[in-house]
Design a protein around this motif. Sequence first.
Motif, PDB file in Angstrom:
ATOM      1  N   LEU A   1      -2.236  -0.733 -11.789  1.00  0.00           N
ATOM      2  CA  LEU A   1      -1.674   0.582 -11.465  1.00  0.00           C
ATOM      3  C   LEU A   1      -2.308   1.148 -10.198  1.00  0.00           C
ATOM      4  CD1 LEU A   1      -1.324   2.301 -14.968  1.00  0.00           C
ATOM      5  CD2 LEU A   1       0.492   1.399 -13.500  1.00  0.00           C
ATOM      6  N   GLY A   2      -3.624   0.970 -10.056  1.00  0.00           N
ATOM      7  CA  GLY A   2      -4.308   1.478  -8.867  1.00  0.00           C
ATOM      8  C   GLY A   2      -3.816   0.809  -7.599  1.00  0.00           C
ATOM      9  N   LEU A   3      -3.731  -0.525  -7.636  1.00  0.00           N
ATOM     10  CA  LEU A   3      -3.232  -1.243  -6.457  1.00  0.00           C
ATOM     11  C   LEU A   3      -1.767  -0.916  -6.187  1.00  0.00           C
ATOM     12  CD1 LEU A   3      -4.862  -4.771  -6.905  1.00  0.00           C
ATOM     13  CD2 LEU A   3      -5.481  -3.007  -5.256  1.00  0.00           C
ATOM     14  N   GLY A   4      -0.996  -0.762  -7.265  1.00  0.00           N
ATOM     15  CA  GLY A   4       0.408  -0.404  -7.080  1.00  0.00           C
ATOM     16  C   GLY A   4       0.574   0.955  -6.435  1.00  0.00           C
ATOM     17  N   LEU A   5      -0.254   1.916  -6.833  1.00  0.00           N
ATOM     18  CA  LEU A   5      -0.182   3.255  -6.245  1.00  0.00           C
ATOM     19  C   LEU A   5      -0.545   3.217  -4.766  1.00  0.00           C
ATOM     20  CD1 LEU A   5       0.257   6.270  -6.850  1.00  0.00           C
ATOM     21  CD2 LEU A   5      -2.192   6.452  -7.314  1.00  0.00           C
ATOM     22  N   ILE A   6      -1.581   2.462  -4.418  1.00  0.00           N
ATOM     23  CA  ILE A   6      -1.993   2.349  -3.017  1.00  0.00           C
ATOM     24  C   ILE A   6      -0.933   1.616  -2.197  1.00  0.00           C
ATOM     25  CG2 ILE A   6      -3.762   1.386  -1.477  1.00  0.00           C
ATOM     26  CD1 ILE A   6      -5.755   1.716  -3.772  1.00  0.00           C
ATOM     27  N   SER A   7      -0.159   0.756  -2.861  1.00  0.00           N
ATOM     28  CA  SER A   7       0.855  -0.033  -2.151  1.00  0.00           C
ATOM     29  C   SER A   7       2.124   0.752  -1.851  1.00  0.00           C
ATOM     30  CB  SER A   7       1.223  -1.271  -2.978  1.00  0.00           C
ATOM     31  OG  SER A   7       0.093  -2.064  -3.254  1.00  0.00           O
ATOM     32  N   LEU A   8       2.350   1.881  -2.487  1.00  0.00           N
ATOM     33  CA  LEU A   8       3.615   2.604  -2.351  1.00  0.00           C
ATOM     34  C   LEU A   8       3.986   2.922  -0.898  1.00  0.00           C
ATOM     35  CD1 LEU A   8       3.606   5.047  -5.415  1.00  0.00           C
ATOM     36  CD2 LEU A   8       5.007   3.016  -5.047  1.00  0.00           C
ATOM     37  N   PRO A   9       3.042   3.363  -0.052  1.00  0.00           N
ATOM     38  CA  PRO A   9       3.438   3.638   1.339  1.00  0.00           C
ATOM     39  C   PRO A   9       4.019   2.435   2.058  1.00  0.00           C
ATOM     40  CG  PRO A   9       1.299   4.627   0.862  1.00  0.00           C
ATOM     41  CD  PRO A   9       1.649   3.754  -0.312  1.00  0.00           C
ATOM     42  N   ALA A  10       3.717   1.221   1.599  1.00  0.00           N
ATOM     43  CA  ALA A  10       4.239   0.021   2.263  1.00  0.00           C
ATOM     44  C   ALA A  10       5.758  -0.044   2.217  1.00  0.00           C
ATOM     45  CB  ALA A  10       3.640  -1.231   1.628  1.00  0.00           C
ATOM     46  N   LEU A  11       6.382   0.701   1.311  1.00  0.00           N
ATOM     47  CA  LEU A  11       7.843   0.729   1.244  1.00  0.00           C
ATOM     48  C   LEU A  11       8.443   1.355   2.502  1.00  0.00           C
ATOM     49  CD1 LEU A  11       8.283   1.840  -2.481  1.00  0.00           C
ATOM     50  CD2 LEU A  11       8.500  -0.473  -1.545  1.00  0.00           C
ATOM     51  N   ASP A  12       7.636   2.113   3.222  1.00  0.00           N
ATOM     52  CA  ASP A  12       8.093   2.772   4.448  1.00  0.00           C
ATOM     53  C   ASP A  12       7.636   2.016   5.698  1.00  0.00           C
ATOM     54  OD1 ASP A  12       9.372   4.851   5.893  1.00  0.00           O
ATOM     55  OD2 ASP A  12       7.431   5.810   6.261  1.00  0.00           O
TER      56      ASP A  12
ATOM     57  N   ALA B   1      -3.799 -16.364  -9.238  1.00  0.00           N
ATOM     58  CA  ALA B   1      -4.376 -16.238  -7.893  1.00  0.00           C
ATOM     59  C   ALA B   1      -3.329 -15.787  -6.890  1.00  0.00           C
ATOM     60  CB  ALA B   1      -4.983 -17.577  -7.460  1.00  0.00           C
ATOM     61  N   ALA B   2      -2.122 -16.359  -6.966  1.00  0.00           N
ATOM     62  CA  ALA B   2      -1.058 -16.004  -6.023  1.00  0.00           C
ATOM     63  C   ALA B   2      -0.598 -14.561  -6.228  1.00  0.00           C
ATOM     64  CB  ALA B   2       0.112 -16.968  -6.181  1.00  0.00           C
ATOM     65  N   LEU B   3      -0.391 -14.165  -7.477  1.00  0.00           N
ATOM     66  CA  LEU B   3       0.053 -12.795  -7.750  1.00  0.00           C
ATOM     67  C   LEU B   3      -1.021 -11.780  -7.351  1.00  0.00           C
ATOM     68  CD1 LEU B   3       1.807 -13.272 -11.218  1.00  0.00           C
ATOM     69  CD2 LEU B   3       2.858 -13.063  -8.956  1.00  0.00           C
ATOM     70  N   GLY B   4      -2.278 -12.117  -7.593  1.00  0.00           N
ATOM     71  CA  GLY B   4      -3.360 -11.217  -7.180  1.00  0.00           C
ATOM     72  C   GLY B   4      -3.422 -11.053  -5.680  1.00  0.00           C
ATOM     73  N   PHE B   5      -3.191 -12.150  -4.944  1.00  0.00           N
ATOM     74  CA  PHE B   5      -3.170 -12.063  -3.479  1.00  0.00           C
ATOM     75  C   PHE B   5      -2.049 -11.147  -3.003  1.00  0.00           C
ATOM     76  CE2 PHE B   5      -0.845 -13.851   0.185  1.00  0.00           C
ATOM     77  CZ  PHE B   5      -1.725 -13.485   1.187  1.00  0.00           C
ATOM     78  N   LEU B   6      -0.870 -11.257  -3.599  1.00  0.00           N
ATOM     79  CA  LEU B   6       0.244 -10.399  -3.203  1.00  0.00           C
ATOM     80  C   LEU B   6      -0.077  -8.931  -3.464  1.00  0.00           C
ATOM     81  CD1 LEU B   6       3.264 -12.524  -4.495  1.00  0.00           C
ATOM     82  CD2 LEU B   6       2.422 -12.310  -2.155  1.00  0.00           C
ATOM     83  N   LEU B   7      -0.773  -8.650  -4.550  1.00  0.00           N
ATOM     84  CA  LEU B   7      -1.175  -7.272  -4.842  1.00  0.00           C
ATOM     85  C   LEU B   7      -2.131  -6.737  -3.785  1.00  0.00           C
ATOM     86  CD1 LEU B   7      -1.738  -7.144  -8.717  1.00  0.00           C
ATOM     87  CD2 LEU B   7      -0.144  -5.756  -7.390  1.00  0.00           C
ATOM     88  N   SER B   8      -3.118  -7.529  -3.406  1.00  0.00           N
ATOM     89  CA  SER B   8      -4.107  -7.066  -2.426  1.00  0.00           C
ATOM     90  C   SER B   8      -3.466  -6.876  -1.056  1.00  0.00           C
ATOM     91  CB  SER B   8      -5.278  -8.050  -2.345  1.00  0.00           C
ATOM     92  OG  SER B   8      -4.847  -9.330  -1.940  1.00  0.00           O
ATOM     93  N   VAL B   9      -2.539  -7.766  -0.673  1.00  0.00           N
ATOM     94  CA  VAL B   9      -1.857  -7.618   0.616  1.00  0.00           C
ATOM     95  C   VAL B   9      -0.972  -6.383   0.612  1.00  0.00           C
ATOM     96  CG1 VAL B   9      -0.078  -8.632   2.078  1.00  0.00           C
ATOM     97  CG2 VAL B   9      -1.968 -10.025   1.301  1.00  0.00           C
ATOM     98  N   ALA B  10      -0.261  -6.140  -0.493  1.00  0.00           N
ATOM     99  CA  ALA B  10       0.581  -4.949  -0.579  1.00  0.00           C
ATOM    100  C   ALA B  10      -0.259  -3.683  -0.456  1.00  0.00           C
ATOM    101  CB  ALA B  10       1.353  -4.951  -1.901  1.00  0.00           C
ATOM    102  N   ALA B  11      -1.430  -3.662  -1.092  1.00  0.00           N
ATOM    103  CA  ALA B  11      -2.314  -2.498  -0.990  1.00  0.00           C
ATOM    104  C   ALA B  11      -2.822  -2.325   0.440  1.00  0.00           C
ATOM    105  CB  ALA B  11      -3.482  -2.649  -1.954  1.00  0.00           C
ATOM    106  N   ALA B  12      -3.100  -3.428   1.121  1.00  0.00           N
ATOM    107  CA  ALA B  12      -3.543  -3.336   2.518  1.00  0.00           C
ATOM    108  C   ALA B  12      -2.426  -2.778   3.404  1.00  0.00           C
ATOM    109  CB  ALA B  12      -3.983  -4.718   3.019  1.00  0.00           C
ATOM    110  N   PHE B  13      -1.194  -3.248   3.188  1.00  0.00           N
ATOM    111  CA  PHE B  13      -0.064  -2.696   3.933  1.00  0.00           C
ATOM    112  C   PHE B  13       0.106  -1.205   3.654  1.00  0.00           C
ATOM    113  CE2 PHE B  13       2.291  -7.015   4.222  1.00  0.00           C
ATOM    114  CZ  PHE B  13       1.551  -7.329   5.353  1.00  0.00           C
ATOM    115  N   GLY B  14      -0.061  -0.817   2.394  1.00  0.00           N
ATOM    116  CA  GLY B  14       0.030   0.597   2.056  1.00  0.00           C
ATOM    117  C   GLY B  14      -1.004   1.424   2.789  1.00  0.00           C
TER     118      GLY B  14
END
Length: 747
Positions: free
Chosen positions: A390-401, A566-579
């Motif tokens: 949930l934390g990473l997902g919340l940080i990732s939300l700005p990446a939608l823009d 490992a792959a899904l975790g990487f996608l989460l961290s990249v999405a949070a970085a983009f956010g």
Amino acid sequence: MATFLHRLGRLSFRRRRLVALLWAVALAVCALAAAKAPTAPEDAFSMPGTESQKAFDLLDRRFPGGNADAADARIVFVAPEGQKITAGPNRAAVKRVVADVADGPQVRTVLDPFALAGAVSENGTTAYATVAFTAVPAELTDAATDALRDAAEAGQRAGLTVEMGGTALAPESELGGATEVIGLVAAAVVLLVTFGSLVAAGLPLLTAVVGVGIGAASIVAVGMSTTTVTLALMLGIAVGIDYALFIVSRYRTERAEGHTAEEAAARATGTAGSAVVFAGLTVVIALAGLSVVGIPILTKMGVAAASTVVVAVLVALTLLPALLGFFPRAVLPRAARKERPGGGEHHGGEHHGGERPSRKRPRADRPALGVRWARAVVRRPLAVLVLAVLGLGLISLPALDLRLGMPGDEAQPTSTTQRRAYDALADGFGPGFNGPLTVVVDAKGAADPKAAADRAGKRLAATGGVTAVTPAAFNEAGDTAVLTVVPATGPSSGATAELVHDIRGTARGLAADTGATMLVTGTTAVNIDLAQKVNESLPAYLALVVGLAFLLLMLVFRSLLVPLKAALGFLLSVAAAFGTIVATFQWGWFADVLGIEQTGPVVSLMPIFLIGVVFGLAMDYEVFLVTRMREAYVHGERPGAAVVTGFRHSARVVGAAAVIMIAVFAGFVGMTDPMIKMVGVGLAAAVFFDAFVVRMTLVPAVLALLGDRAWSLPGWLARVLPEVDVEGEALNRPAPERQPAPEPVRV
């Protein structure tokens, strides 16, 4: 794998003088070759297959003698408040500046604003002069740029505001010098705190410098430009320190368990070295995968950086065991170094160098922080998993823009003349004046080329979002015309991108009516095409690197669920970085703190660049951390206990490696160049999220929930996959080839 690397580590330890000499010779030869190599020209940026590139190629063929890559400058003149730039004294001052610039070195032409239509603003307060040079920006001499600045200062002394922009005054790259030094200092401090030994802290730095030195020198020696060295330097230092850090840490663990220095070095190379090989392969996959984007300069950077990573792996597997042979006790903790050398040892009675390994001592103090954290996660895995996701997902939300583009002078600090020139032109001529579009009309197939060009001009002028269109300028053959279109919006605006697509849609109608084709190019159009190309390439790139890494990790861990996690975790961290990047650089959060002068789109190459770099580092942490967990599980521990054991051996070292990388990347945040600043923020955030949230939080939580299923593999697949033995299980089984060899005779 482990057995082969064990032998390699033992051989390197025993023949340490020869191994060290060979690497020293290799470094010297590569450095000499780089010094003697001619200076390579900077790589010309190209994007095969895009309309903007087709237009550039057409201009090169139809306008021979021109140099589209030559440096240019734009001198902006603003009259004192309440005056007109066309007033007598002001006009005379402008003409003197233009004449001085025309006499400067490497200048081809200077266009007088009073002799050029549209070069004076409608309100009469602002004018600009365009300077064309004979050389590309990288080949401009200091005398040429100094003459330009001196002429501008003369205009300022006459009472005018004079600012300059253009490629001739583009700020020099700051990726170098102090940044790398700061990163190495930060790494040294973290290593010293982690190991408590100057030698143990120095060996990873030494091997990293040797590896990156050979890699960078080789890149220069084979004729690649300095642009390709940037990524190689950054990743070479990063992985070089990481790989040596893990092997030295494993060496210390093996010594604490009672092995001789030689056997400990061999075992560290066989176990941690196996992880180094597979971690290095994942990095090479990510870098080689950059070729998917279809941009030649990006492909060269990926290949160059991948070769440096290969060198870093070879250095860690050979030079590092050799150096451990020179400093077998100096790398140990202080308590172990204080023990008296001498006496016997077990494991075959090996005894080299007249020393004794440290013995394990009972410790009454509380467990290390990593162990306590792992136990807490294993006790409440579901709650930890939900909170982290949930934390990473919340940080990732700005990446939608997320919007991609190439920030120009508008993103420079207001203290620079480039930014002030940009603002002055926007005020005097409109925001779109800083991002004109070049429209090329190929009338070779038209019955009346001039009529086709005139019709193109009328169609362009009638297009919504266009404020001005210059008359068509034909080549000598009279079959190709160039028109300049000034948009109503700035170069990084989404409306400008829509305008480019509208014009390209208009081109289809022109071809049907006249037989002439129309192509849109120019810096603004190139940046728009680049963003589109990256967007289109991202899915394929992600599928390639994640898919190949999944297969590689499945081979390493003999599991389907661990690579998937490992792959899904990487996608989460990249999405949070983009956010984080979007919130900071597009939305302006913490902009003042980070010194961001202007918000705007994210640099087009940033997503591909960030994914490639972070994927490599993320898989490093995954392999090193989870390998120790699987090793404990294979040796009989229950799944939850194996997770804690893996943290006991690896968490401190993985954490130290991540802190080093964060410190290195955070050093870029203090730079003035907005692109470099974005790289620093993005990479530092990505490493933080991946190392501390994904690898050290999500990984133990998921493994604890999966239990034995995490390490299972279908029987048919287990029979097909080769056994690579990354955990070094074969090293614990007696084998004739592993019996200790006699001490070599020294002469």
